[in-house]
Design a protein around this motif. Structure first.
Motif, PDB file in Angstrom:
ATOM      1  N   THR A  76      -6.646   0.193  -3.675  1.00 41.09           N
ATOM      2  CA  THR A  76      -6.496  -0.704  -2.515  1.00 41.09           C
ATOM      3  C   THR A  76      -7.498  -1.876  -2.501  1.00 41.09           C
ATOM      4  O   THR A  76      -7.129  -2.953  -2.027  1.00 41.09           O
ATOM      5  CB  THR A  76      -6.561   0.070  -1.188  1.00 41.09           C
ATOM      6  OG1 THR A  76      -7.648   0.966  -1.216  1.00 41.09           O
ATOM      7  CG2 THR A  76      -5.275   0.815  -0.934  1.00 41.09           C
ATOM      8  N   LYS A  97       0.819  -1.204   0.000  1.00 43.81           N
ATOM      9  CA  LYS A  97       0.000   0.000   0.000  1.00 43.81           C
ATOM     10  C   LYS A  97       0.864   1.269   0.000  1.00 43.81           C
ATOM     11  O   LYS A  97       0.679   2.171  -0.806  1.00 43.81           O
ATOM     12  CB  LYS A  97      -0.926  -0.027   1.229  1.00 43.81           C
ATOM     13  CG  LYS A  97      -2.114   0.904   1.078  1.00 43.81           C
ATOM     14  CD  LYS A  97      -2.752   1.189   2.412  1.00 43.81           C
ATOM     15  CE  LYS A  97      -3.789   0.175   2.804  1.00 43.81           C
ATOM     16  NZ  LYS A  97      -4.499   0.582   4.051  1.00 43.81           N
ATOM     17  N   MET A 141      -7.788  -4.496   6.919  1.00 42.26           N
ATOM     18  CA  MET A 141      -7.041  -3.550   6.085  1.00 42.26           C
ATOM     19  C   MET A 141      -8.002  -2.491   5.518  1.00 42.26           C
ATOM     20  O   MET A 141      -9.064  -2.836   5.009  1.00 42.26           O
ATOM     21  CB  MET A 141      -6.399  -4.325   4.927  1.00 42.26           C
ATOM     22  CG  MET A 141      -5.230  -3.670   4.300  1.00 42.26           C
ATOM     23  SD  MET A 141      -4.514  -4.821   3.084  1.00 42.26           S
ATOM     24  CE  MET A 141      -3.064  -3.905   2.638  1.00 42.26           C
ATOM     25  N   LYS A 142      -7.619  -1.241   5.662  1.00 44.25           N
ATOM     26  CA  LYS A 142      -8.512  -0.158   5.225  1.00 44.25           C
ATOM     27  C   LYS A 142      -8.166   0.294   3.798  1.00 44.25           C
ATOM     28  O   LYS A 142      -7.005   0.268   3.398  1.00 44.25           O
ATOM     29  CB  LYS A 142      -8.354   1.046   6.160  1.00 44.25           C
ATOM     30  CG  LYS A 142      -8.808   0.784   7.592  1.00 44.25           C
ATOM     31  CD  LYS A 142     -10.280   1.124   7.752  1.00 44.25           C
ATOM     32  CE  LYS A 142     -10.751   1.030   9.185  1.00 44.25           C
ATOM     33  NZ  LYS A 142     -10.707  -0.306   9.769  1.00 44.25           N
ATOM     34  N   ASP A 143      -9.214   0.722   3.105  1.00 43.15           N
ATOM     35  CA  ASP A 143      -8.964   1.300   1.778  1.00 43.15           C
ATOM     36  C   ASP A 143      -8.382   2.699   1.921  1.00 43.15           C
ATOM     37  O   ASP A 143      -8.743   3.433   2.831  1.00 43.15           O
ATOM     38  CB  ASP A 143     -10.267   1.361   0.981  1.00 43.15           C
ATOM     39  CG  ASP A 143     -10.597   0.004   0.384  1.00 43.15           C
ATOM     40  OD1 ASP A 143      -9.649  -0.736   0.076  1.00 43.15           O
ATOM     41  OD2 ASP A 143     -11.786  -0.318   0.263  1.00 43.15           O
ATOM     42  N   THR A 144      -7.488   3.020   1.005  1.00 45.29           N
ATOM     43  CA  THR A 144      -6.836   4.332   1.032  1.00 45.29           C
ATOM     44  C   THR A 144      -6.860   4.904  -0.372  1.00 45.29           C
ATOM     45  O   THR A 144      -6.693   4.157  -1.343  1.00 45.29           O
ATOM     46  CB  THR A 144      -5.353   4.163   1.455  1.00 45.29           C
ATOM     47  OG1 THR A 144      -5.321   3.560   2.739  1.00 45.29           O
ATOM     48  CG2 THR A 144      -4.623   5.482   1.490  1.00 45.29           C
ATOM     49  N   ASP A 145      -7.041   6.213  -0.438  1.00 46.04           N
ATOM     50  CA  ASP A 145      -6.929   6.845  -1.749  1.00 46.04           C
ATOM     51  C   ASP A 145      -5.442   6.983  -2.064  1.00 46.04           C
ATOM     52  O   ASP A 145      -4.715   7.708  -1.392  1.00 46.04           O
ATOM     53  CB  ASP A 145      -7.605   8.221  -1.701  1.00 46.04           C
ATOM     54  CG  ASP A 145      -7.514   8.914  -3.050  1.00 46.04           C
ATOM     55  OD1 ASP A 145      -7.153   8.236  -4.040  1.00 46.04           O
ATOM     56  OD2 ASP A 145      -7.796  10.124  -3.112  1.00 46.04           O
TER      57      ASP A 145
END
Lengths: 622, 104
Positions: free
Chosen positions: A390, A93, B87-91
């Motif tokens: 993501t 990420k 798990m977090k979404d991120t821009d």
């Protein structure tokens, strides 16, 4: 039949390259060629990652290890249970995010821009090219060898081999090379170089997807067939528990009275031992003169387990009028000789080491190696810079987790069972995978399936070579030429140079292995350990510790690489071969990570902080 | 106006960095737990006994089941949970241009 399967497979690969080239035409060349315009979706990202990770070693070296050492290899590979979460999750990420902020296409470029330091970028480029070339050599050799096994016995192929031999004999540079290997090396290399050059990253990713699917199907089919043919896993494990390692002997072969004057036996032929019920497998081809004179002694393998002996006896050709006389004392394994149960327990039999194959410290090394060396590979990092968003990453981690579980654990089951179906493979255990494919499909009455099964390891090698090829060429074009020599190069110039460099690097790789390197698996472990040792900690600090400085990262890269090289040099001087020195029984990779961590931390502490604006650009307002 | 927008972006970037760091720590702990499990269990039980035949569970040596297969299955389940729920979404920002321009 195998040739037809292989032909269809190659046709698909080229088709995908042509499609990729068309799709990429409308986009910026450099970003598209090296990174697929950073738009790789779920299936493509997951499978390109998995297929690149599963290199030739997974289908050649790994089965060979399982066959040789038994169930203990399940422990050796156990680190893969957390590889998807660590190798893919640890950096992806942040790597993708920082790569986007920096506008980087390659790993060295990311480091250069993150620290605004040309020195760090150039150092990283040099290290990538140095270690990657070893990788490329190993994979070219593996590809050629798998292809030679796949095509062995195909009449058209044999005619080609004879033709190549007649052309190359006496030529400088290639005159002494084995014709079959040379032919396969050239065909394999040309195929990979052409589709990589033509289609770039997108073609590599698409072919990886296809290759990943081929590998998955191959393993599942083999698992079903093998369990049927050994009478279930319980039965197989029970039989393994009764097995003892073979012995290495020298034998003199003699022909029976009345046999022809000269008898030729290929490498791997089975022969009865005179005056008993023993059988041996020849480790090299033999020519037996029936002239009354004693033939030269050759090396062979003596089977010691009664059930394996029984199976081997059936393989002795009825029309082979030859018997073997054992010379001198048979040489047993250093650990496990004459001992039942060694194939089902740790540390596993070992021919050279008296403490067996796998102890706790080495198991710890590999548990770390698979995960952190994987996370530290620039070829994987480049993929982590290429996924779209993501959600793609999160779902890919799930897919890769299932995929690796589907590949690695079943491979352990398949090749522990291989010992029961295929005795005596110790003479060339690297070929146990294609041999198993042939035996399983023949026993099941579906010989046509062998082509698909053997395509799996071939796909594994191809999907690794193409990625490495692209990585080295991106290092030269993007990180050296465009960055340091001609920053204002036009797209046309870059395109032309990229094609030339990709082809040149491929050709150099081929030239380096015309006479194949001896230590294939060792070379792979050296190269991946070197890259992991040089890049893992520098990248972790770069992404997660704002205090890191350019000099700190440079110190981490250099100290990690030097530590690994020094431990390999000590190993070389100790053993006289390409073997690492294991300080406290830990793999050099572990030490290079430790030294690299200390170096980055302390050098960053004592060097001036990076400018606040640069820190904010990559970390925000902390 | 532009300044405050820029400030917001920097705040978002810092928040996503902190989240990534939290996930990073979780992953390291995961590695330690599973390494400890396989190394301890197999270190104690994989060696077996010279006299006794191997204990078989699900067709495999017992130590493989408890020291490799079961932790592997649990690690698989944990990976699925981690990736889909923890798990977090991120821009990640727009793909930057090749000359270094890009925003988070």
């Amino acid at each position: 039949m195998a040739l037809v399967s292989f032909g269809i497979y190659l046709a698909f690969v080229f088709l995908l390259a042509i499609l990729a080239n068309r799709v990429g035409k409308s986009k910026s060349f450099v970003s598209e060629y090296f990174l697929g315009s950073k738009s790789i979706g779920l299936w493509a990202f997951a499978l390109t990652y998995a297929a690149t990770a599963a290199s030739g070693g997974s289908f050649m070296g790994f089965p060979s290890l399982i066959y040789t050492h038994g169930w203990v290899v399940a422990w050796w590979i156990a680190g893969y249970m957390v590889v998807p979460i660590i190798a893919l999750g640890l950096l992806a990420k942040r790597l993708n995010q920082v790569g986007r902020i920096a506008g980087a296409i390659t790993v060295p470029e990311l480091l250069r821009r993150r620290f605004e330091s040309r020195m760090v970028g150039n150092l990283a480029t040099a290290v990538v090219i140095f270690f990657m070339f070893f990788y490329l050599m190993a994979q070219f050799k593996a590809g050629a060898e798998i292809m030679a096994t796949l095509l062995d016995g195909v009449p058209v192929y044999q005619e080609f081999v004879i033709a190549v031999e007649s052309v190359t004999t006496g030529l400088p540079l290639i005159g002494e090379a084995k014709a079959d290997y040379l032919l396969c090396l050239i065909v394999f290399a040309v195929s990979v170089i052409v589709y990589t050059t033509f289609g770039g990253f997108r073609a590599v990713v698409w072919t990886d997807v296809m290759q990943g699917i081929v590998m998955g199907i191959g393993v599942v089919v083999m698992l079903v067939l093998v369990l049927q043919q050994v009478g279930g896993l319980r039965n197989a494990t029970k039989q393994l528990d009764e097995m003892t390692p073979p012995k290495f002997v020298k034998v003199v072969l003699s022909a029976s009275p009345g046999a022809s004057e000269e008898i030729r036996l290929p490498r791997g032929a089975w022969v009865f031992v005179e005056g008993g019920d023993d059988v041996v497998r020849l480790d090299s081809a033999a020519v037996i003169q029936n002239s009354g004179e004693k033939n030269e002694a050759i090396e062979a393998l003596l089977i010691t387990t009664p059930s394996a002996k029984e199976r081997a006896r059936k393989k002795v050709g009825e029309d082979v009028p030859v018997v073997a006389a054992i010379q001198g004392e048979p040489e047993g394994y250093a650990y496990g000789d004459g001992k039942k149960g060694v194939y089902v327990h740790a540390p596993g039999p070992d021919r050279k080491s008296s403490s067996g194959f796998l102890g706790v410290m080495l198991a710890l090394s590999f548990f770390a190696f698979w995960n952190f060396s994987g996370a530290g590979q620039p070829s994987y990092m480049v993929r982590q810079m290429a996924f779209r968003d993501t959600p793609t990453l999160r779902r890919s981690i799930v897919m890769v987790a299932f995929y690796f579980s589907l590949i690695y654990f079943p491979l352990v089951i398949i090749f522990t069972c291989a010992r029961i179906l295929l005795p005596g493979m110790e003479i060339h255990s690297d070929r146990v995978m294609p041999e198993m494919a042939a035996v399983l499909t023949e026993n099941a009455g579906v010989p046509w399936l062998a082509g698909l099964l053997v395509a799996a390891p071939f796909a594994a090698v191809m999907s690794s070579v193409d990625s490495f090829l692209l990585l080295v060429s991106s290092g030269v074009v993007r990180d050296i030429y465009q960055e340091s020599i001609n920053p204002n190069a036009s797209e046309k110039q870059i395109k032309r140079l990229t094609y030339i460099v990709t082809v040149t690097v491929g050709v150099l790789g081929v030239i380096a292995v015309i006479y194949p390197v001896k230590f294939l698996q060792d070379l792979i472990v050296f190269a991946s350990g070197g890259l992991g040792g040089c890049f893992l900690m520098p990248m972790i600090f770069t992404l997660f510790w704002p205090r890191t400085t350019a000099k700190g990262v440079a110190a981490g890269i250099v100290s990690g690489g030097v530590t690994l090289l020094v431990l390999y040099l000590i190993g070389f001087f100790q053993t006289g071969s390409f073997k690492e020195y294991r300080l406290l029984n830990l793999h050099p990779f572990v030490w290079s990570v430790v030294v690299s961590t200390i170096a980055i931390f302390f050098v960053s502490r004592i060097t001036p902080r990076i400018p606040e604006a640069l820190k904010e650009r990559y970390f925000g307002k902390l | 106006m532009e300044e405050s927008q820029d400030g917001e972006e920097r705040e978002d970037l810092a928040a996503s960095f902190r989240q990534s760091r939290k996930e990073f720590r979780f992953m390291l702990v995961t590695w330690v737990v599973f390494a400890a499990w396989t190394l301890t269990y197999n270190g104690l039980f994989a060696k077996g006994s010279d006299e006794q035949p191997v204990e078989i569970v699900l067709g495999m040596p017992k130590w493989v089941v408890f020291g490799v297969a079961i932790p592997w299955a649990i690690a698989l389940a944990l990976t699925v949970w981690f990736a889909l729920f923890y798990m977090k979404d991120t821009d990640l920002g727009e793909p930057a241009d090749e000359n270094g321009g890009g925003e988070a």
